[in-house]
Scaffold this motif. Sequence first.
Motif, short mmCIF file in Angstrom:
data_model
loop_
_atom_site.label_atom_id
_atom_site.label_comp_id
_atom_site.label_asym_id
_atom_site.label_seq_id
_atom_site.Cartn_x
_atom_site.Cartn_y
_atom_site.Cartn_z
N ARG A 100 -5.08 13.36 -2.72
CA ARG A 100 -5.37 13.05 -1.32
C ARG A 100 -5.04 11.58 -1.04
O ARG A 100 -4.43 11.25 -0.03
N ALA A 101 -5.44 10.68 -1.93
CA ALA A 101 -5.18 9.25 -1.74
C ALA A 101 -3.69 8.94 -1.78
O ALA A 101 -3.23 8.02 -1.10
N ALA A 102 -2.94 9.70 -2.56
CA ALA A 102 -1.50 9.46 -2.69
C ALA A 102 -0.67 10.35 -1.76
O ALA A 102 0.55 10.30 -1.79
N ASN A 103 -1.37 11.18 -0.97
CA ASN A 103 -0.68 12.12 -0.08
C ASN A 103 0.28 13.02 -0.88
O ASN A 103 1.41 13.25 -0.47
N THR B 186 2.29 1.69 -3.45
CA THR B 186 1.25 2.17 -4.36
C THR B 186 1.01 3.66 -4.13
O THR B 186 0.91 4.43 -5.09
N GLN B 187 0.94 4.07 -2.87
CA GLN B 187 0.75 5.49 -2.55
C GLN B 187 1.93 6.31 -3.06
O GLN B 187 1.76 7.37 -3.65
N SER B 188 3.13 5.79 -2.88
CA SER B 188 4.33 6.48 -3.33
C SER B 188 4.34 6.61 -4.86
O SER B 188 4.67 7.66 -5.40
N ALA C 85 0.83 -1.20 0.00
CA ALA C 85 0.00 0.00 0.00
C ALA C 85 0.87 1.25 0.00
O ALA C 85 0.58 2.23 -0.70
N THR C 86 1.95 1.21 0.76
CA THR C 86 2.86 2.36 0.81
C THR C 86 3.53 2.57 -0.54
O THR C 86 3.66 3.71 -1.01
N GLY D 115 1.73 6.63 -6.78
CA GLY D 115 0.69 7.60 -7.11
C GLY D 115 1.17 9.02 -6.91
O GLY D 115 0.90 9.90 -7.72
N ARG D 116 1.88 9.23 -5.82
CA ARG D 116 2.41 10.57 -5.53
C ARG D 116 3.41 11.00 -6.61
O ARG D 116 3.35 12.12 -7.10
#
Length: 179
Positions: A154-157, A24-26, A21-22, A28-29
């Motif tokens: 927002r989802a990807a911070n 994926t978020q990274s 998840a981290t 996305g960011r």
Amino acid sequence: MAAGCLCVLALGGCASQTGSATRTQSAGRIAIERYIGEVEPIRLTVNKLLDGADPILQAFHDRRITPSQAARRMGRLEKRFATYAVDIAAVDPPTTQLRALNAPYANTYVFEVAYLSALVAGIADGELTNLPNTQAAQRAAIIRWRIGLTVLARAANAPLPADLQQAGRGEIAPSPNGS
């Protein structure tokens, strides 16, 4: 001992899901930051360029410049805008979600080029009653873009430009009747 092994495996599985998840978020960011890095210079330049239409149109409205002068000046502005329409169309967003947001956003530039072109012709011909009315469609597309981008960020911070919330507000099409 077997129960202990199961707990270790379960915790390991949770850790790998959290790590996934981290990542994926990274990713996305990074994708959003790359996309914003391409779009933002175009968006800001276009905003500044369109701010230049108001003084031309105000001078035309107040009869401080002739219709041919106004048409020439607006024609130069329209040609410059058209190059930015090509630039925004050439942006290749790194994800499917960003591509889905960018396509209708890029189309707002097509609407604006068409409007500016009609405005130039209308000023030159003295016929300003048949200008295309695309403001509502442009505004809605820009707001959808802004909201969609905000949700993804927002989802990807991921950080977004501070002035992004202004996109889609205010004047969309410069008015030949003065501001």
